[in-house]
Design a protein around this motif. Structure first.
Motif, PDB file in Angstrom:
ATOM      1  N   LEU A  39       0.835  -1.196   0.000  1.00 55.51           N
ATOM      2  CA  LEU A  39       0.000   0.000   0.000  1.00 55.51           C
ATOM      3  C   LEU A  39       0.873   1.250   0.000  1.00 55.51           C
ATOM      4  O   LEU A  39       1.537   1.560   0.984  1.00 55.51           O
ATOM      5  CB  LEU A  39      -0.933   0.010   1.212  1.00 55.51           C
ATOM      6  CG  LEU A  39      -2.041   1.060   1.162  1.00 55.51           C
ATOM      7  CD1 LEU A  39      -3.007   0.763   0.015  1.00 55.51           C
ATOM      8  CD2 LEU A  39      -2.799   1.121   2.474  1.00 55.51           C
ATOM      9  N   MET A  90      -2.652   3.562  -5.795  1.00 56.97           N
ATOM     10  CA  MET A  90      -4.016   4.041  -5.582  1.00 56.97           C
ATOM     11  C   MET A  90      -4.295   5.185  -6.550  1.00 56.97           C
ATOM     12  O   MET A  90      -3.378   5.878  -6.988  1.00 56.97           O
ATOM     13  CB  MET A  90      -4.210   4.515  -4.140  1.00 56.97           C
ATOM     14  CG  MET A  90      -4.081   3.399  -3.117  1.00 56.97           C
ATOM     15  SD  MET A  90      -4.461   3.954  -1.433  1.00 56.97           S
ATOM     16  CE  MET A  90      -3.036   4.992  -1.098  1.00 56.97           C
ATOM     17  N   LEU A 124      -7.776   0.708  -5.736  1.00 57.89           N
ATOM     18  CA  LEU A 124      -6.543   0.108  -5.227  1.00 57.89           C
ATOM     19  C   LEU A 124      -6.130  -1.003  -6.183  1.00 57.89           C
ATOM     20  O   LEU A 124      -6.928  -1.899  -6.490  1.00 57.89           O
ATOM     21  CB  LEU A 124      -6.789  -0.448  -3.822  1.00 57.89           C
ATOM     22  CG  LEU A 124      -5.640  -1.130  -3.076  1.00 57.89           C
ATOM     23  CD1 LEU A 124      -4.430  -0.223  -2.978  1.00 57.89           C
ATOM     24  CD2 LEU A 124      -6.120  -1.538  -1.681  1.00 57.89           C
TER      25      LEU A 124
END
Length: 286
Positions: free
Chosen positions: A189, A194, A201
């Motif tokens: 992440l 994103m 995502l």
């Protein structure tokens, strides 16, 4: 006796010739790749197709492919309630000359542009609606069930890995490093994976079970050069950061910034060290 796969040579696909690989993908998927839209990263190359989809091609050494395989994007397709591109199909093959596997996944196009690089240097000024969608997807993900194990940076996350990382920046600290709760995580992440203004995502290659708070801490670490953004991440994901596992994952993220390969001019060094000292004190206090 356990047999280990031979190690592949280190390759950076940002500079490695890839035309032959892309030709192979086009034949296998029966698609034309628009080379003008190509995005090259260290481990992967992606491009838009003539059927309004996106193909991401990854090279991975056999020694980096564990027993669960490396079909993260395919497995993530079954996850419900998460904003992600729809998966269409794939092709996988073994390199004829090296101990390497190649994988090309085709997905729908992203709804918006990627926010930026993995580590941001300026505030993307995201709307409240974006943060709501972000939180919703992460909370839904953590409530899923999987037998996959997260492989951040292609390294399987284990209790031993967590303990080693935490002890690396807190060698004399007196607290237990045992993770209490493991939940599904994206495991890569950062701001390059994103989109905005519409949240999505993507790049699910390494997702799987990980200590609670891994994703939140990873994104916080990617935001430290922009203090207000890092604070916003901590605020939005405060239920993760306030948990004991979240504190361990904060130290885990700090260890990647403060490690032996740290650049002395990295603007994240000082805030990471301050946070590490604060979290170590909190964990020692119980």
């Amino acid at each position: 006796m356990t047999l280990s796969a031979p190690s592949a040579r280190a390759v950076d696909l940002r500079v490695e010739p890839v035309n032959n690989i892309l030709d192979h993908v086009e034949r296998a998927l029966q698609v034309h790749l628009d080379r003008d839209t190509m995005v090259r990263k260290r481990r992967s190359v992606g491009a838009r197709t003539d059927r309004r989809t996106w193909v991401r091609v990854e090279r991975r050494g056999l020694d980096k492919i564990g027993v669960q395989g490396w079909n993260g994007t395919e497995c993530a397709a079954r996850l419900e309630g998460i904003a992600q591109p729809v998966w269409r199909g794939c092709v996988v093959w073994q390199d004829a000359d090296e101990p390497v596997m190649w994988r090309a996944d085709e997905t729908e196009l992203l709804p918006s542009a990627p926010i930026g690089n993995a580590i941001l240097s300026e505030d993307p000024k995201l709307e409240d609606a974006w943060w709501q969608a972000f939180n919703s997807s992460l909370d839904v993900l953590a409530a899923q069930d999987t037998r996959r194990v997260a492989t951040p940076d292609t390294v399987t996350v284990t209790q031993a890995l967590v303990t080693e990382a935490v002890r690396g920046i807190a060698p004399t600290a007196d607290f237990d490093t045992t993770v209490e709760r493991w939940v599904p995580a994206h495991a890569d992440l950062n701001w390059a994976n994103m989109t905005a203004p519409t949240f999505s995502l993507f790049d699910w290659e390494d997702w799987g079970n990980a200590p609670r708070g891994l994703d939140s801490a990873s994104l916080w670490g990617s935001s430290l050069a922009v203090p207000a953004l890092a604070d916003r991440v901590r605020h939005e994901r405060r239920h993760d950061f306030e948990s004991r596992d979240g504190k361990l994952m904060t130290l885990f993220a700090c260890s990647k910034i403060l490690g032996p390969d740290a650049h002395p001019k990295d603007p994240r060094l000082e805030p990471a060290r301050r946070m590490a000292d604060q979290v170590i004190a909190e964990l020692q206090a119980g």
